[in-house]
Design an enzyme around this catalytic site. Structure first.
Site, PDB file in Angstrom:
ATOM      1  N   GLN A   1      46.230  33.165  25.096  1.00 30.00           N
ATOM      2  CA  GLN A   1      45.348  34.209  25.607  1.00 30.00           C
ATOM      3  C   GLN A   1      46.221  35.229  26.330  1.00 30.00           C
ATOM      4  O   GLN A   1      46.972  34.879  27.250  1.00 30.00           O
ATOM      5  CB  GLN A   1      44.326  33.595  26.577  1.00 30.00           C
ATOM      6  CG  GLN A   1      43.382  32.621  25.899  1.00 30.00           C
ATOM      7  CD  GLN A   1      42.231  33.334  25.197  1.00 30.00           C
ATOM      8  OE1 GLN A   1      41.329  33.815  25.837  1.00 30.00           O
ATOM      9  NE2 GLN A   1      42.278  33.395  23.880  1.00 30.00           N
TER      10      GLN A   1
ATOM     11  N   SER B   1      39.502  31.377  23.712  1.00 29.48           N
ATOM     12  CA  SER B   1      40.261  30.202  23.296  1.00 29.48           C
ATOM     13  C   SER B   1      39.684  29.446  22.108  1.00 29.48           C
ATOM     14  O   SER B   1      38.501  29.527  21.804  1.00 29.48           O
ATOM     15  CB  SER B   1      40.418  29.252  24.477  1.00 29.48           C
ATOM     16  OG  SER B   1      41.306  29.821  25.398  1.00 29.48           O
TER      17      SER B   1
ATOM     18  N   ASN C   1      47.001  33.503  29.799  1.00 31.84           N
ATOM     19  CA  ASN C   1      46.347  32.279  30.281  1.00 31.84           C
ATOM     20  C   ASN C   1      46.389  31.183  29.234  1.00 31.84           C
ATOM     21  O   ASN C   1      47.511  30.785  28.850  1.00 31.84           O
ATOM     22  CB  ASN C   1      44.973  32.538  30.930  1.00 31.84           C
ATOM     23  CG  ASN C   1      43.935  33.266  30.111  1.00 31.84           C
ATOM     24  OD1 ASN C   1      44.151  34.378  29.668  1.00 31.84           O
ATOM     25  ND2 ASN C   1      42.784  32.653  29.931  1.00 31.84           N
ATOM     26  N   ASP C   2      45.265  30.673  28.771  1.00 37.30           N
ATOM     27  CA  ASP C   2      45.253  29.424  27.997  1.00 37.30           C
ATOM     28  C   ASP C   2      46.197  29.393  26.789  1.00 37.30           C
ATOM     29  O   ASP C   2      46.247  30.346  26.021  1.00 37.30           O
ATOM     30  CB  ASP C   2      43.857  29.162  27.424  1.00 37.30           C
ATOM     31  CG  ASP C   2      42.739  29.289  28.432  1.00 37.30           C
ATOM     32  OD1 ASP C   2      43.017  29.593  29.599  1.00 37.30           O
ATOM     33  OD2 ASP C   2      41.577  29.085  28.037  1.00 37.30           O
TER      34      ASP C   2
ATOM     35  N   TRP D   1      43.733  39.519  34.019  1.00 38.94           N
ATOM     36  CA  TRP D   1      42.926  39.075  32.887  1.00 38.94           C
ATOM     37  C   TRP D   1      42.099  40.239  32.323  1.00 38.94           C
ATOM     38  O   TRP D   1      41.545  41.038  33.079  1.00 38.94           O
ATOM     39  CB  TRP D   1      42.006  37.929  33.330  1.00 38.94           C
ATOM     40  CG  TRP D   1      41.234  37.372  32.179  1.00 38.94           C
ATOM     41  CD1 TRP D   1      41.647  36.400  31.318  1.00 38.94           C
ATOM     42  CD2 TRP D   1      39.921  37.765  31.764  1.00 38.94           C
ATOM     43  NE1 TRP D   1      40.670  36.181  30.380  1.00 38.94           N
ATOM     44  CE2 TRP D   1      39.609  36.991  30.620  1.00 38.94           C
ATOM     45  CE3 TRP D   1      38.994  38.699  32.221  1.00 38.94           C
ATOM     46  CZ2 TRP D   1      38.395  37.114  29.948  1.00 38.94           C
ATOM     47  CZ3 TRP D   1      37.784  38.833  31.549  1.00 38.94           C
ATOM     48  CH2 TRP D   1      37.491  38.036  30.425  1.00 38.94           C
TER      49      TRP D   1
END
Ligand SMILES: *[C@@H]1O[C@H](CO)[C@@H](O)[C@H](O)[C@H]1NC(C)=O
Ligand SMILES: *[C@@H]1O[C@H](CO)[C@@H](O)[C@H](O)[C@H]1NC(C)=O
Ligand SMILES: *[C@@H]1O[C@H](CO)[C@@H](O)[C@H](O)[C@H]1NC(C)=O
Ligand SMILES: *[C@@H]1O[C@H](CO)[C@@H](O)[C@H](O)[C@H]1NC(C)=O
Length: 569
Positions: free
Chosen positions: A75, A119, A58-59, A83
């Site tokens: 991430q 993050s 993700n991020d 996730w």
């Protein structure tokens, strides 16, 4: 067969129900987060977008340039395509196109981050020393902020990172009234003229989004300021805030503050999954950010991207004096399908961003390095595209391409009247899909199209006659993008601040198998879409320019390139 399939679905259903939990807005499916796909599917993997070889991403985190090397952390779940188990994975690049995977830089191994390394951002401290501030999830599941620094500053690859013995440096306490489940994603810090560091952290109080401000003299001891740098009502949790100075001449170092310098505050809204921003002034005396008059302070205002694009982060590239934006694009597949696929998530092509001459909005453009991947080029001579016509752009690899098209000599007298109630461009685009013939438009591109046009993604403009100016609408219509009925085919839309009476109207689309990133009006409006064609795959994909409006337009420029494959991780 049918029966075992049914049993499988029931099992899936129960595992979804039982595994479901919510931890600070991150939905947890314990059965999926450690599930490796037995048969990974690479049909929709990209050729020049950033992706790890497998699993969940993700991020983007802490992007930076250090000693001539570009770094991207992200991430990442090392154990599955959903996730969970989040670490900071790390890749480096010397050319900003090809990327080499490195060992994870930060992973849970101390109380301040034992339940996850979420993050954060890098800051380059005096003496050319990078430092990472990131959110850790502690044993009580509270969100706290930690520091990590490189073990060996002579290593330009910055492989090893050491956590501060003072961690956590910022923690929610009853005294400072911070919600321990809504306190995350520190920004790059900036140094004021008072030699004090400042950082903001995303949060909320009830429905009010907050950018909590902390100050420090030594980057280790941080004190919460009385007031947030900024807050806005009814926006919900602010994730991944980003705060930086901008100019229309190019990028500015994050520490640049002072007279006449405009700032941008970007927020990622957990509620809507949109990244919106305002342009405004940073009042140094009060340590507050004030959006300019007319800069709408919620996600009905300006967005980096009006399609899929979230948890973005910028950095200042001191080598090329530019500010660069990274953003995460998730799958539009249902969860069981991406888990089965064995991977999930792409990073958008990094974009240079700068302040528009109007000083009211940003302009974005894919980093120039990406043009090194342009291979075979096709140019079309300038020609009129009559209403109701379509033109194939052949001799490029249509599933892996870069296309630039400009429209001029638009028959403006054919424009329909703009209804003042049409304030939501996404809604307008979904009401007026590709098949709806207008006065001016739809005209634009059909990408990832099958020969029989059973599948295509259409990126196009419509022009309306407004009260005292023309209004340009840009749409990305995914409704026909795939015969797979399970994919999210939401149509996206944006208004583009271009005056068609004296400017060409341009569109650039980066097409990469399952992603279409489009830049309208030279980068004044961007729309990113994820699509999963079942027919228009690889060499079966086609590319067209079309005009289904009644008025004609001239294609004043059309160049398309086959894109080469980058070596990514
Ligand atoms: C630090 O990195 C440099 C460059 O990679 C290397 O030559 C040196 O041996 C490293 N030092 C230590 C203590 O690992
Ligand atoms: C704190 O944040 C969590 C997570 O969003 C939310 O469920 C809770 O209501 C918040 N508490 C308060 C007091 O706002
Ligand atoms: C967003 O802000 C504008 C301008 O302040 C306001 O008119 C509008 O109601 C807000 N929209 C939402 C959804 O909060
Ligand atoms: C991820 O994709 C789903 C399905 O398209 C969408 O509803 C959701 O908002 C997305 N999340 C983010 C962070 O973009």
């Amino acid at each position: 067969m049918a029966r075992s399939c049914c049993v499988f679905l029931i099992c899936l259903f129960f595992s979804l129900m039982l595994g479901h939990g919510v931890e600070a807005s991150h939905v947890i499916y314990r059965t999926f987060q450690n599930l490796q796909a037995t048969n990974p599917d690479n049909t929709y993997r990209t050729s020049y977008h950033f992706q790890p070889p497998k699993n969940w991403m993700n991020d983007p985190n802490g992007p930076m340039m250090y000693k001539g090397i570009y770094h991207l952390f992200y991430q990442y779940n090392p154990y599955g395509a959903d996730w969970g188990n989040i670490v900071w994975a790390h890749s480096t690049s010397v050319d900003f196109v090809n990327w080499t995977p490195r060992a994870p830089a930060i992973f849970p191994d101390q109380p301040g981050d034992i339940n996850g390394c979420w993050s954060g951002s890098t800051t380059i401290l005096p003496g050319y020393k990078p430092a990472i501030l990131y959110t850790g999830i502690d044993p009580q599941k509270s969100q706290v902020q930690n520091l990590a620094v490189p073990k060996n500053l002579s290593d330009p690859l910055l492989i090893e990172w050491v956590k501060s013995p003072y961690n956590p440096l910022m923690a929610p306490t009853n005294l400072n009234q911070i919600n321990a489940s809504s306190f995350r994603d520190p920004t790059t810090s900036w140094l004021g003229p008072d030699k004090t560091w400042r950082v903001i952290i995303g949060s909320k109080r009830h429905r009010r989004g907050l950018a909590i401000l902390y100050r420090s003299k030594d980057f280790v001891h941080w004190v919460k300021a009385k007031h947030p740098l900024h807050s806005a009502k009814d926006t919900g949790m602010w994730e991944c805030p980003d705060f930086f100075p901008v100019s229309s001449q190019g990028g500015l170092d994050t520490n640049t503050v002072g007279l006449g310098i405009k700032h941008v505050l970007k927020l990622s809204l957990d509620d809507t999954k949109h990244d919106y921003y305002t342009v405004g002034m940073y009042n140094l005396d009060k340590d507050r950010y004030v959006p300019d008059k007319g800069s709408v302070d919620n996600d009905t205002g300006l967005r980096y991207d009006y399609g899929k694009f979230y948890a973005s982060k910028t950095f200042y590239d001191s080598a090329k004096k530019r500010r660069i934006l990274w953003g995460w694009i998730n799958e539009s597949l249902p969860q069981p399908e991406y888990v089965k696929q064995g991977w999930s998530g792409i990073q958008a092509i990094p974009r240079s961003i700068w302040l528009d001459k109007s000083e009211k909005q940003l302009v974005q453009w894919p980093i120039m390095e990406i043009e090194k991947l342009r291979g075979n080029r096709v140019d079309m001579p300038s020609s009129v595209l009559k209403g109701g016509s379509m033109l194939e752009i052949s001799s490029v690899t249509a599933a892996q391409a870069d296309v630039e098209i400009s429209f001029g000599e638009i028959e403006l007298e054919k424009a329909e009247l703009m209804d003042p109630s049409w304030t939501n461009p996404q809604l307008l685009c979904s009401r007026k899909a590709t098949s709806v013939k207008g006065g001016l438009g739809p005209f634009g591109l059909k990408v990832l199209a099958s020969k029989d046009l059973k599948e295509y993604t259409a990126v196009f403009f419509r022009i309306f006659k407004g009260h005292n100016k023309y209004v340009v609408l840009m749409c990305s219509d995914q409704s026909r993008s795939s015969l797979n009925h399970n994919t999210d085919k939401t149509t996206y839309g944006a208004f583009v601040e271009v005056d068609p009476t004296n400017e060409q109207l341009s569109l650039r689309s980066l097409i990469d198998h399952s992603i279409v990133e489009s830049f309208g009006g030279g980068g004044k409006a961007c729309i990113t879409a994820r699509v999963y064609p079942t027919l228009a795959i690889g060499n079966w994909a086609h590319l067209y320019a079309f005009n289904y409006g009644s008025g004609s337009v001239r294609i004043s420029k059309l160049s398309a390139w086959s894109m080469k494959k980058a070596l990514i991780n």
